[in-house]
Design an enzyme around this catalytic site. Structure first.
Site, PDB file in Angstrom:
ATOM      1  N   GLU A 133      19.231   3.420   2.595  1.00 11.52           N
ATOM      2  CA  GLU A 133      19.706   4.168   1.495  1.00 11.52           C
ATOM      3  C   GLU A 133      19.065   3.734   0.510  1.00 11.52           C
ATOM      4  O   GLU A 133      18.437   3.204   0.126  1.00 11.52           O
ATOM      5  CB  GLU A 133      21.199   2.668   1.425  1.00 11.52           C
ATOM      6  CG  GLU A 133      22.296   2.325   2.364  1.00 11.52           C
ATOM      7  CD  GLU A 133      23.613   1.780   2.297  1.00 11.52           C
ATOM      8  OE1 GLU A 133      23.884   1.566   3.672  1.00 11.52           O
ATOM      9  OE2 GLU A 133      23.083   0.962   1.613  1.00 11.52           O
ATOM     10  N   THR A 164      17.900  13.224   7.929  1.00 13.91           N
ATOM     11  CA  THR A 164      17.327  14.741   8.059  1.00 13.91           C
ATOM     12  C   THR A 164      18.072  14.918   9.032  1.00 13.91           C
ATOM     13  O   THR A 164      18.518  14.844   9.746  1.00 13.91           O
ATOM     14  CB  THR A 164      15.735  14.227   9.081  1.00 13.91           C
ATOM     15  OG1 THR A 164      14.763  13.810   8.563  1.00 13.91           O
ATOM     16  CG2 THR A 164      14.848  15.347   9.349  1.00 13.91           C
ATOM     17  N   ARG A 253       9.257   6.317  17.428  1.00 11.61           N
ATOM     18  CA  ARG A 253       8.033   5.624  16.282  1.00 11.61           C
ATOM     19  C   ARG A 253       7.395   6.740  17.258  1.00 11.61           C
ATOM     20  O   ARG A 253       6.431   7.312  16.692  1.00 11.61           O
ATOM     21  CB  ARG A 253       7.901   4.404  16.058  1.00 11.61           C
ATOM     22  CG  ARG A 253       8.596   3.811  15.183  1.00 11.61           C
ATOM     23  CD  ARG A 253       8.391   2.625  14.389  1.00 11.61           C
ATOM     24  NE  ARG A 253       8.873   2.102  13.294  1.00 11.61           N
ATOM     25  CZ  ARG A 253       9.193   0.670  13.571  1.00 11.61           C
ATOM     26  NH1 ARG A 253       8.782  -0.038  14.255  1.00 11.61           N
ATOM     27  NH2 ARG A 253      10.851   0.133  12.225  1.00 11.61           N
ATOM     28  N   GLN A 347     -10.951  21.246   4.321  1.00 12.42           N
ATOM     29  CA  GLN A 347     -12.028  21.113   3.932  1.00 12.42           C
ATOM     30  C   GLN A 347     -13.083  22.245   4.648  1.00 12.42           C
ATOM     31  O   GLN A 347     -14.109  22.743   4.013  1.00 12.42           O
ATOM     32  CB  GLN A 347     -12.821  19.877   4.037  1.00 12.42           C
ATOM     33  CG  GLN A 347     -14.292  19.389   3.405  1.00 12.42           C
ATOM     34  CD  GLN A 347     -14.232  19.691   1.379  1.00 12.42           C
ATOM     35  OE1 GLN A 347     -12.830  19.180   1.224  1.00 12.42           O
ATOM     36  NE2 GLN A 347     -15.103  19.546   0.993  1.00 12.42           N
ATOM     37  N   GLU A 374      10.736   6.871   9.285  1.00 11.16           N
ATOM     38  CA  GLU A 374      10.850   5.067  10.575  1.00 11.16           C
ATOM     39  C   GLU A 374      10.096   4.581  10.312  1.00 11.16           C
ATOM     40  O   GLU A 374       9.026   3.878  11.299  1.00 11.16           O
ATOM     41  CB  GLU A 374      10.482   6.263  11.943  1.00 11.16           C
ATOM     42  CG  GLU A 374      11.454   7.312  12.517  1.00 11.16           C
ATOM     43  CD  GLU A 374      12.030   8.351  13.531  1.00 11.16           C
ATOM     44  OE1 GLU A 374      11.499   7.150  13.812  1.00 11.16           O
ATOM     45  OE2 GLU A 374      12.065   8.490  13.905  1.00 11.16           O
TER      46      GLU A 374
END
Length: 396
Positions: A133, A164, A253, A347, A374
């Site tokens: 929130e 999402t 996760r 790079q 997450e």
């Protein structure tokens, strides 16, 4: 002890290798060609969504008994990794479908599972997860969204942020797992979980967030204004929502780690190809030892992140007691690697890497979010430390 009768250690099964090959082939043909345009136009990856759905890779985790593919945690990781290798935005389709629906799978009634997991498997609507929130991010228990019982209904009011795949469009989620306070006196033990549908009266959405990366994946606020839903849409018992939310994150996760591994591998692949073609001082830049060392470190770290992620996926599948540690460790390590590897890929390409004509700058921008959502990597380190101090760590 002879190895003749034992299974090979740390090797993917034939089935898992076949899944990887199938997803990679699909992504090369139907996801990768559109990735740059999706990012440039800030549009939904419709081509990827259609292809993933047609191949049953849009929500591979849904069990077969509810009409899904029944992929285990490692197979789901492989799907997400391969999609993220070519387009991080598109990888959020299977990842967020798992995040949004897993609370139902973990704690929902059999009726909820049949109805909503079945609809997700059939491609009738995606699933989003509403925990954060405006004033409750890392401190999710400080949420203010309320759910009040009214007879055979619950009435929800509040605002959810950073959601999402939220939105009113065709491809955006139809279903939302919403965490809301049902007893404000109990803090985290006064939070319950509900399934809210996009079509419910009182549900609306904010404008899309203007983001650094994953521009093809819409992120919006979700507004709940006197949203009345049937009481049987509560997930699990009253007051168990926060526990369900945390259990869900332990598992998902690992999918963020998979995204990180995928985008890092995609950047490494491109850097390797470029280094073998780009010439300076009369030879390929891949022949210079300084660049070889950079590429070696990139490859080493990607592989270390991959192995940790797969180990965490195994624990997710078995629901091992050390999953909380491994989920946090995989997410934290792999996302840090993704940020480092994508930056180093830029790079390797030098000035070209800094332009949108080449994909590595997009990969670098996309990689950053894996260190944040997450649970930030600072929060992951808190989670890991608490697990270590409590003595919860495997010895493999």
């Amino acid at each position: 002890m002879s190895n003749a009768d034992s299974a090979p250690l740390f090797a993917l099964t034939e089935e898992h290798r076949a899944i990887r090959e199938a997803v990679r082939s699909l992504c090369e043909a139907k996801v990768a060609p559109y990735a740059a345009d999706v990012d440039e136009q800030v549009r939904y990856p419709e081509e990827a969504a259609a292809a993933l759905q047609a191949a049953d890779f849009h929500a591979p985790h849904v069990p077969e008994e509810y009409g899904g593919a029944g992929a285990d945690a490692l197979a789901t990781v492989l799907v997400i990794e391969e999609v993220a290798r070519v387009d991080m935005s598109a990888s959020l389709i299977p990842a967020v479908n798992k995040l949004g629906s897993l609370p139902v799978q973990l704690g929902g009634s059999e009726e909820l599972k049949k109805h909503y997991l079945g609809a997700l498997a059939r491609g009738e609507g995606g699933f989003s997860y509403c925990l954060s929130e405006p004033d409750a991010g890392s401190d999710a228990a400080a949420m203010k969204t309320r759910a009040v019982r009214d007879g055979e209904h619950w009435v929800l009011d509040g605002v959810k942020r950073w959601i999402t795949n939220a939105g009113p469009g065709k491809w955006e989620s139809d279903y939302y797992t919403v965490m809301a306070v049902t007893d404000p006196e109990k803090r985290s033990r006064g939070i319950s979980a509900f399934v809210v549908e996009k079509s419910d009266a009182g549900v609306s959405f904010g404008a899309p967030e203007k983001k650094l990366g994953i521009k093809g994946s819409p992120t919006r606020e979700v507004y709940l204004d006197n949203v009345r839903i049937p009481a049987d849409r509560m997930i699990g018992a009253e007051g168990t929502g926060f526990e369900t939310a945390m259990r869900t994150l332990d598992h998902t996760r690992v999918t963020i780690a998979a995204q990180a591994v995928g985008v890092a591998q995609g950047a490494l692949d491109y850097a390797l190809g470029y280094a073998q073609e780009r010439q300076q001082f009369g030879k390929n830049i891949a022949d210079f030892q300084g660049l070889q060392f950079l590429l070696a470190d990139m490859g080493m770290k990607v592989e270390a992140a991959r192995q940790l992620t797969y180990a965490a996926a195994g624990r997710s599948e078995r629901n091992d007691p050390d999953l909380t540690f491994f989920g946090a460790a995989a997410k934290c390590f792999a996302s840090d690697v993704a940020m480092e590897v994508t930056t180093n890929a830029v790079q390797v390409l030098g000035g070209y890497g800094f332009t949108r004509d080449y994909p590595v700058e997009r990969m670098m921008r996309d990689a950053k979010i894996t260190q944040i959502y997450e649970g930030t990597n600072q929060v992951q380190r808190i989670v890991m430390a608490r697990q270590l101090l409590a003595g919860v760590q495997s010895q493999v």
